[in-house]
Design an enzyme around this catalytic site. Structure first.
Site, PDB file in Angstrom:
ATOM      1  N   LYS A   1      -7.654 -13.394   5.419  1.00 35.61           N
ATOM      2  CA  LYS A   1      -7.870 -11.978   5.741  1.00 35.61           C
ATOM      3  C   LYS A   1      -8.189 -11.780   7.228  1.00 35.61           C
ATOM      4  CE  LYS A   1      -8.261  -9.012   2.968  1.00 35.61           C
ATOM      5  NZ  LYS A   1      -8.869  -8.592   1.717  1.00 35.61           N
TER       6      LYS A   1
ATOM      7  N   CYS B   1      -3.874  30.373  14.738  1.00 32.35           N
ATOM      8  CA  CYS B   1      -4.090  31.424  15.725  1.00 32.35           C
ATOM      9  C   CYS B   1      -2.741  32.133  15.801  1.00 32.35           C
ATOM     10  CB  CYS B   1      -4.445  30.821  17.086  1.00 32.35           C
ATOM     11  SG  CYS B   1      -4.262  32.022  18.412  1.00 32.35           S
TER      12      CYS B   1
ATOM     13  N   CYS C   1      -8.282  31.449  22.761  1.00 30.74           N
ATOM     14  CA  CYS C   1      -8.078  32.842  23.182  1.00 30.74           C
ATOM     15  C   CYS C   1      -9.069  33.818  22.554  1.00 30.74           C
ATOM     16  CB  CYS C   1      -6.644  33.286  22.875  1.00 30.74           C
ATOM     17  SG  CYS C   1      -6.318  33.438  21.105  1.00 30.74           S
TER      18      CYS C   1
ATOM     19  N   ASP D   1      27.160  10.379   3.362  1.00 38.05           N
ATOM     20  CA  ASP D   1      27.065  11.582   2.516  1.00 38.05           C
ATOM     21  C   ASP D   1      28.402  11.881   1.866  1.00 38.05           C
ATOM     22  OD1 ASP D   1      24.496  11.756   3.289  1.00 38.05           O
ATOM     23  OD2 ASP D   1      24.787  13.384   4.731  1.00 38.05           O
TER      24      ASP D   1
ATOM     25  N   LYS E   1       0.483 -10.454   4.583  1.00 35.64           N
ATOM     26  CA  LYS E   1      -0.065  -9.855   3.357  1.00 35.64           C
ATOM     27  C   LYS E   1      -0.073  -8.341   3.564  1.00 35.64           C
ATOM     28  CE  LYS E   1      -4.094 -10.029   0.325  1.00 35.64           C
ATOM     29  NZ  LYS E   1      -4.254  -8.596   0.267  1.00 35.64           N
TER      30      LYS E   1
ATOM     31  N   ASP F   1      -0.500  -4.492   2.979  1.00 34.33           N
ATOM     32  CA  ASP F   1      -1.448  -3.666   2.249  1.00 34.33           C
ATOM     33  C   ASP F   1      -0.682  -2.516   1.596  1.00 34.33           C
ATOM     34  OD1 ASP F   1      -3.833  -2.880   1.299  1.00 34.33           O
ATOM     35  OD2 ASP F   1      -4.595  -2.061   3.186  1.00 34.33           O
TER      36      ASP F   1
ATOM     37  N   TYR G   1       8.530 -11.227  -2.662  1.00 32.97           N
ATOM     38  CA  TYR G   1       8.054 -12.554  -2.283  1.00 32.97           C
ATOM     39  C   TYR G   1       7.877 -13.513  -3.447  1.00 32.97           C
ATOM     40  CZ  TYR G   1       3.774 -10.005  -3.468  1.00 32.97           C
ATOM     41  OH  TYR G   1       2.840  -9.218  -4.091  1.00 32.97           O
TER      42      TYR G   1
ATOM     43  N   GLU H   1       3.125 -15.994   4.913  1.00 35.58           N
ATOM     44  CA  GLU H   1       3.783 -14.665   4.864  1.00 35.58           C
ATOM     45  C   GLU H   1       2.762 -13.584   5.180  1.00 35.58           C
ATOM     46  OE1 GLU H   1       5.085 -14.200   0.830  1.00 35.58           O
ATOM     47  OE2 GLU H   1       6.019 -16.171   0.848  1.00 35.58           O
TER      48      GLU H   1
ATOM     49  N   CYS I   1      -9.980  31.776  17.483  1.00 30.50           N
ATOM     50  CA  CYS I   1      -9.277  30.695  18.170  1.00 30.50           C
ATOM     51  C   CYS I   1     -10.121  30.222  19.358  1.00 30.50           C
ATOM     52  CB  CYS I   1      -7.912  31.191  18.647  1.00 30.50           C
ATOM     53  SG  CYS I   1      -7.118  30.039  19.786  1.00 30.50           S
TER      54      CYS I   1
ATOM     55  N   GLU J   1       5.869  -6.072  -2.711  1.00 28.38           N
ATOM     56  CA  GLU J   1       4.865  -5.103  -2.294  1.00 28.38           C
ATOM     57  C   GLU J   1       5.583  -3.857  -1.796  1.00 28.38           C
ATOM     58  OE1 GLU J   1       1.905  -6.244  -2.855  1.00 28.38           O
ATOM     59  OE2 GLU J   1       0.506  -5.003  -1.732  1.00 28.38           O
TER      60      GLU J   1
ATOM     61  N   CYS K   1      -1.474  33.455  23.101  1.00 31.02           N
ATOM     62  CA  CYS K   1      -2.591  32.503  23.240  1.00 31.02           C
ATOM     63  C   CYS K   1      -2.229  31.453  24.298  1.00 31.02           C
ATOM     64  CB  CYS K   1      -2.872  31.837  21.898  1.00 31.02           C
ATOM     65  SG  CYS K   1      -3.999  30.431  22.011  1.00 31.02           S
TER      66      CYS K   1
HETATM   67  S1  IVH Z   1       1.287 -13.612  -3.431  1.00 28.04           S
HETATM   68  C1  IVH Z   1       0.679 -15.724  -7.155  1.00 28.04           C
HETATM   69  N1  IVH Z   1       2.303 -12.663  -1.218  1.00 28.04           N
HETATM   70  O1  IVH Z   1      -1.932  -9.122  -2.040  1.00 28.04           O
HETATM   71  C2  IVH Z   1       1.088 -14.707  -6.176  1.00 28.04           C
HETATM   72  N2  IVH Z   1       0.727 -11.313  -2.372  1.00 28.04           N
HETATM   73  O2  IVH Z   1      -4.819  -9.700  -2.687  1.00 28.04           O
HETATM   74  C3  IVH Z   1      -0.022 -13.879  -5.709  1.00 28.04           C
HETATM   75  N3  IVH Z   1       0.322  -9.144  -1.318  1.00 28.04           N
HETATM   76  O3  IVH Z   1      -1.936  -8.531  -5.481  1.00 28.04           O
HETATM   77  C4  IVH Z   1       0.383 -12.876  -4.712  1.00 28.04           C
HETATM   78  N4  IVH Z   1       1.720  -9.404   0.367  1.00 28.04           N
HETATM   79  O4  IVH Z   1      -0.245  -7.226  -4.088  1.00 28.04           O
HETATM   80  C5  IVH Z   1       1.465 -12.429  -2.232  1.00 28.04           C
HETATM   81  N5  IVH Z   1       3.319 -11.968   0.741  1.00 28.04           N
HETATM   82  C6  IVH Z   1       2.485 -11.734  -0.282  1.00 28.04           C
HETATM   83  C7  IVH Z   1       1.755 -10.535  -0.390  1.00 28.04           C
HETATM   84  C8  IVH Z   1       0.876 -10.365  -1.456  1.00 28.04           C
HETATM   85  C9  IVH Z   1       0.851  -8.584  -0.219  1.00 28.04           C
HETATM   86  C10 IVH Z   1      -0.683  -8.494  -2.173  1.00 28.04           C
HETATM   87  C11 IVH Z   1      -0.371  -8.550  -3.644  1.00 28.04           C
HETATM   88  C12 IVH Z   1      -1.579  -9.164  -4.299  1.00 28.04           C
HETATM   89  C13 IVH Z   1      -2.624  -8.981  -3.261  1.00 28.04           C
HETATM   90  C14 IVH Z   1      -3.684 -10.046  -3.411  1.00 28.04           C
END
Ligand code: IVH
Length: 719
Positions: free
Chosen positions: A364, A476, A461, A58, A137, A139, A275, A135, A458, A223, A481
Site C-alpha cells: 500500500k 448570479c 456584484c 456511428d 492496485k 482503487d 488480472y 501490478e 453574489c 477492476e 456581473c
Molecule cells: S489480486 C487472489 N490484483 O484490490 C487475487 N487485486 O485489496 C486477489 N485490486 O479485492 C486480488 N487491482 O478488487 C489483485 N492488480 C490487482 C488488483 C487488485 C486492484 C483490488 C481487488 C481486491 C482488492 C484487495
C-alpha cells in the site's frame, strides 16, 4: 472482396450497400458488422488507438441497428447494439461465484513485504527461487466476468466473496469489456481513409484469433474504474450545468455499476483492467501470472501495461518504490501495487488465511487523505454565473504537494455533511483531480465551529442569487456581473475558442476595470491609444495584441460558437452545430426541435441554445461582432466529416513550416476533416515536420509514426 468494398466504402455508403448486396447476403453483412464494430470498440476502448473516426463508427452502428430492426430475431446478447443499456431492473439477482473471490493482505512498506516473503518461504521451499509479478492496485470495484464459448453471458460484483450481484446488463455497457473473445481482426470491412493509413498498426497489437484451447467456460476478474481525467471532466460538465458533482472516482464507479437502470451506467465513463482467471473449464490457461496477463491481452481483454516480472523481491520492491513518487502519472487512482507469485500452482498450493491468499500481497502507498482545518469558505463565480464554494484550508501536504484550497462541490454538500467553519476536515488529493473535502471530523469539534450559510447575494456584484427548479447550483443571474464578465472574456480568448495570443487573465481584468471591455465584442473595437493608456503597455505590446485580436477574426464558425460560452456547447457540440447550420443566422433562427435533430443534442442543450439566442444582451453582442467583421460561415456545412480526405486522422506539428503559420496549418487540417493535437502518442497518424523541430520528432520516430512535410500534407488533401 476487401478491395472492392474498400473503394466503395470511401465516402459512398450507398454504393457500398449495393455492392455488398451483390456479393454477400444481409446475414453475412450483419455478422461482418458485429465483428467489425467489436474490433473498433477494442481498438478504441482497450488499445486506446482507434483506426476509424467517430462518424464512421456511428455509421457502422446505424447500419447494424437498421438490420436488427428488420431482423429482431438475429439479435444476440453479444451484439454491439446491446451495450446501449437494457431496460431497468427491479433488483439484482444473486450470483454464486464458481470459486471464492479473494481479497489481499496489506504490506505498508518494504519491511512488511519482506516479512511476507519470509513467512511463505518457510511454508514452501519453492518460494526461495520464485519469481514475482508486480501490478498496480487500482482503487475501483472488483468485477467477475463469465464467458461461455467465448461469449460474455454474466457479470457480477464481488459481494461477500462467495455470492455477488448480477450486474450483467450494466457491465455490457462498458465498452472495454469484450462481449466476444477472442476479439477478432476486422479485416474485411470498408477501407476508409483513416483505416487505410492505419493498417500498418495492426501487426503488433492485433489480438490473435489463433489462441489455442480457449476454455469453453471462462471466468475472469478485473477492476472496473473511472479514469481520473474522465472523472474530472464529468464533474466539470456537471458543475457547469448546475448539477450535482460526484465525490470521488471510486464511489462513482461503484454507484454507476450498481444502478438498476443500465442506461445510466452506459452514460458513465467506466472502463476496466483484468488480472485474474477465477475459473476455467474445457481448455488451457497459462501456468504463470506473467503469461496469463499476456494471454488475456491476446484474447482482447484490457490488461495493464505497467505490470513487470522480477526474479527477486528486492527488484520488485525497487520498481514499486519508483512508482510511489510518480503515482499521479497513472491514469487511474492506485492505492498501491500488488506483488504476486508468478507460479500460479505454487500460489494455489500455499492456500489462504481467511480471505487473503498467501501467494500475493498488496503493497500500500501512503494514504492521500489528510485532516486539516477549514479556515473559511470562499465563493467563486463561474462563466455561467454558477456559484461554487471553495474551502480555504490551513496549508497541508498531501503526497508531496501543499494543498491550500479544495472543492466543496456545492452548497447542498456543505449542508448534508454539516461542514462548519473551523472544523477539522478530511481532504483527499489523487492524481490531477482537484483536491476535495470528504467531510468533517466531528469527534474533535470544540464547539467554536460556525455553521455556514450560503450567500444570498453574489460576492462579486452584490445582486441577489437565484436557484432553478431541479438544479443544485445557485446562480448570479446578473448579466453585467464583473466576475462573470472576466470569466466570459477569459473563455472567449482561450485556446480552444478564439485563441487570442497574449490576452491573459491579468490583461482581461485590466481592460474590464478600465471600462474598455463591457462584453466580448468590445475586444474588436479596442484602439491603440486605449491600450497605451494602460499600465504595462508599450507600443510593441499594444501592436502585438491588436494584431492577435485582428487575426482571431479568421477563426472558423465552430470556434466562435465555442467561444460564446453557451451552456452545453463545448468544442464537440460547436463543431456539430457549425456543420449542421453553417451560419450564426441559421443557428439563431433554429427551433429547439430543429436543434435536437443534430446527433448528440438533447432537449437541455437545445433549450440552452434557444434561450441564449433569445436574450437581448446576447443579440446585441452578436450584432457588434458582425459589425466588427467577426462573422464566420462554415465551409463544411452538411458535409459529413468522414468523407473528407483527412477524416479520422490525427496530426501533430513540429518546427516551422515553409508557408503555413502554426494556426494556419491547424485550420487547414481541420478544414479537411483531420484533427491536430499537441503531443505525439500512439494515436498520432502523422507528424508534420518543419524547420528546427522539437523533441516531438524523436518521439514520433521511436513510435514509428509517419513523418511528412507541408507539401505531402497538401497532397493528402488533393492539393
Ligand atoms: S489480486 C487472489 N490484483 O484490490 C487475487 N487485486 O485489496 C486477489 N485490486 O479485492 C486480488 N487491482 O478488487 C489483485 N492488480 C490487482 C488488483 C487488485 C486492484 C483490488 C481487488 C481486491 C482488492 C484487495
Amino acid at each position: 472482396m476487401y478491395f472492392i468494398l474498400g473503394i466503395a466504402g470511401r465516402g459512398r455508403g450507398v454504393v457500398a450497400c449495393l455492392l455488398y448486396n451483390q456479393i454477400m447476403t444481409t446475414r453475412e453483412r450483419y455478422a461482418q458488422l458485429c465483428k467489425e464494430i467489436n474490433f473498433h470498440n477494442y481498438r478504441y476502448h482497450v488499445l486506446d488507438a482507434p483506426v476509424i473516426s467517430d462518424a464512421e463508427f456511428d455509421r457502422l452502428m446505424a447500419e447494424l441497428r437498421q438490420i436488427e430492426a428488420e431482423h429482431p430475431d438475429w439479435v444476440t446478447p453479444d451484439s454491439p447494439s446491446q451495450r446501449a443499456g437494457a431496460a431497468p431492473a427491479e433488483k439484482f439477482e444473486k450470483v454464486r461465484h464458481p470459486r471464492p473471490i479473494l481479497s489481499l493482505a496489506n504490506a505498508f512498506g518494504a519491511e512488511d513485504a519482506r516479512a511476507w516473503f519470509e513467512r511463505i518461504r518457510k511454508l514452501d521451499e519453492r518460494v526461495e527461487r520464485a519469481a514475482f509479478v508486480v501490478e498496480p492496485k487500482i482503487d475501483g470495484l472488483s468485477v467477475v466476468l463469465h464467458y461461455r464459448d467465448g461469449v460474455f453471458f454474466q457479470g457480477a460484483t464481488r459481494g461477500d466473496g462467495e455470492i455477488g450481484e448480477d450486474i450483467s446488463a450494466n457491465l455490457r455497457t462498458v465498452r472495454a469489456i469484450p462481449l466476444k473473445i477472442p476479439v477478432e481482426k476486422a479485416d474485411d470491412g470498408p477501407l476508409t481513409a483513416g483505416r487505410a493509413a492505419q493498417l500498418s498498426l495492426f501487426g503488433e497489437s492485433q489480438p490473435s484469433s489463433a489462441v489455442g484451447g480457449l476454455p469453453s467456460y471462462l471466468v475472469v476478474r478485473g477492476e472496473a474504474f473511472i479514469p481520473l481525467k474522465d472523472f474530472d471532466l464529468l464533474n466539470r460538465r456537471l458543475a457547469e450545468a448546475g448539477e450535482k458533482t460526484y465525490l470521488n472516482p471510486r464511489n462513482t464507479a461503484a454507484g454507476s455499476l450498481r444502478q438498476l437502470d443500465p442506461a445510466v451506467t452506459a452514460s458513465r465513463p467506466l472502463t476496466l483492467l483484468v488480472y485474474q482467471v477465477v475459473y476455467a473449464e474445457g481448455g488451457q490457461v497459462p501456468a504463470t501470472q506473467w503469461e496469463l496477463l499476456a494471454w488475456l491481452k491476446r484474447l482482447g481483454f484490457p490488461v495493464t501495461d505497467v505490470a513487470r516480472r522480477f526474479e527477486r523481491l528486492d527488484e520488485a520492491l525497487d520498481y514499486i518504490q519508483s512508482w510511489e513518487s510518480r503515482r499521479d502519472e497513472l491514469p487511474y487512482e492506485a492505492d498501491g501495487f500488488v506483488i504476486k507469485l508468478d507460479d500460479l500452482a505454487l500460489a494455489e498450493d500455499l492456500g489462504y488465511v481467511g480471505k487473503d491468499p498467501r501467494g500475493a500481497i498488496a503493497y500500500k502507498f501512503p494514504a492521500r487523505e489528510v485532516t486539516t482545518r477549514l479556515l473559511a469558505i470562499e465563493v467563486e463565480v463561474g462563466r455561467t454565473g454558477v456559484l461554487t464554494p471553495r474551502a480555504v484550508l490551513e496549508p497541508v501536504e498531501i503526497g508531496g504537494v501543499i494543498v491550500r484550497n479544495a472543492t466543496l462541490h456545492n452548497f447542498d454538500f456543505i449542508a448534508e455533511k454539516d461542514i462548519r467553519i473551523g472544523d477539522r476536515v478530511l481532504v483527499k488529493r489523487a492524481g490531477e483531480v482537484i483536491p476535495y473535502v470528504i467531510g468533517p471530523v466531528t469527534e474533535v469539534r470544540s464547539g467554536t465551529e460556525q455553521a455556514y450559510r450560503p450567500p444570498e447575494a453574489c460576492p462579486a456584484c452584490g445582486q441577489p442569487v437565484e436557484h432553478f427548479e431541479g438544479e443544485v447550483a445557485w446562480y448570479c443571474v446578473n448579466a453585467a456581473c464583473p466576475a462573470q464578465l472576466v470569466r466570459n472574456v477569459e473563455h472567449f480568448v482561450s485556446k480552444g475558442a478564439m485563441d487570442i495570443n497574449g490576452l491573459g487573465i491579468k490583461i482581461v481584468e485590466q481592460l474590464i476595470a478600465a471600462g474598455l471591455v463591457g462584453d466580448v465584442a468590445d475586444l474588436y473595437t479596442l484602439r491603440r491609444e486605449d491600450l497605451l493608456a494602460l499600465e504595462g503597455f508599450a507600443e510593441k505590446k499594444a501592436d502585438n495584441l491588436l494584431a492577435a485580436i485582428a487575426e482571431s477574426k479568421r477563426r472558423p464558425l465552430a470556434r466562435l460558437l465555442t467561444a460564446l460560452g453557451i451552456r452545453g456547447v463545448g468544442e464537440v457540440v460547436a463543431r456539430d452545430l457549425a456543420q449542421a447550420f453553417g451560419s450564426l443566422e441559421a443557428l439563431a433562427a433554429a427551433s429547439a426541435e430543429q436543434l435536437q435533430m443534430v446527433e448528440g443534442i438533447g432537449p437541455n442543450i437545445a433549450a440552452a441554445i434557444v434561450d441564449w439566442f433569445g436574450r437581448e444582451r446576447n443579440r446585441a453582442v452578436l450584432a457588434k461582432l458582425k459589425a466588427a467583421g467577426v462573422w464566420p460561415v462554415s465551409s463544411q456545412q452538411s458535409s459529413v466529416n468522414s468523407q473528407q480526405p483527412l477524416s479520422g486522422l490525427t496530426f501533430v506539428i513540429t518546427g516551422t513550416l515553409p508557408t503555413f503559420s502554426r494556426e494556419g496549418v491547424k485550420e487547414f487540417i481541420e478544414a479537411h476533416g483531420g484533427k491536430v493535437t499537441d503531443s505525439v502518442s500512439r494515436k498520432t497518424d502523422y507528424l508534420v515536420l518543419g524547420e528546427a523541430p522539437g523533441s516531438k520528432l524523436q518521439k514520433a520516430q521511436a513510435l514509428g509514426i509517419r513523418i511528412i512535410g507541408e507539401e505531402e500534407l497538401r497532397r493528402l488533401c488533393g492539393g
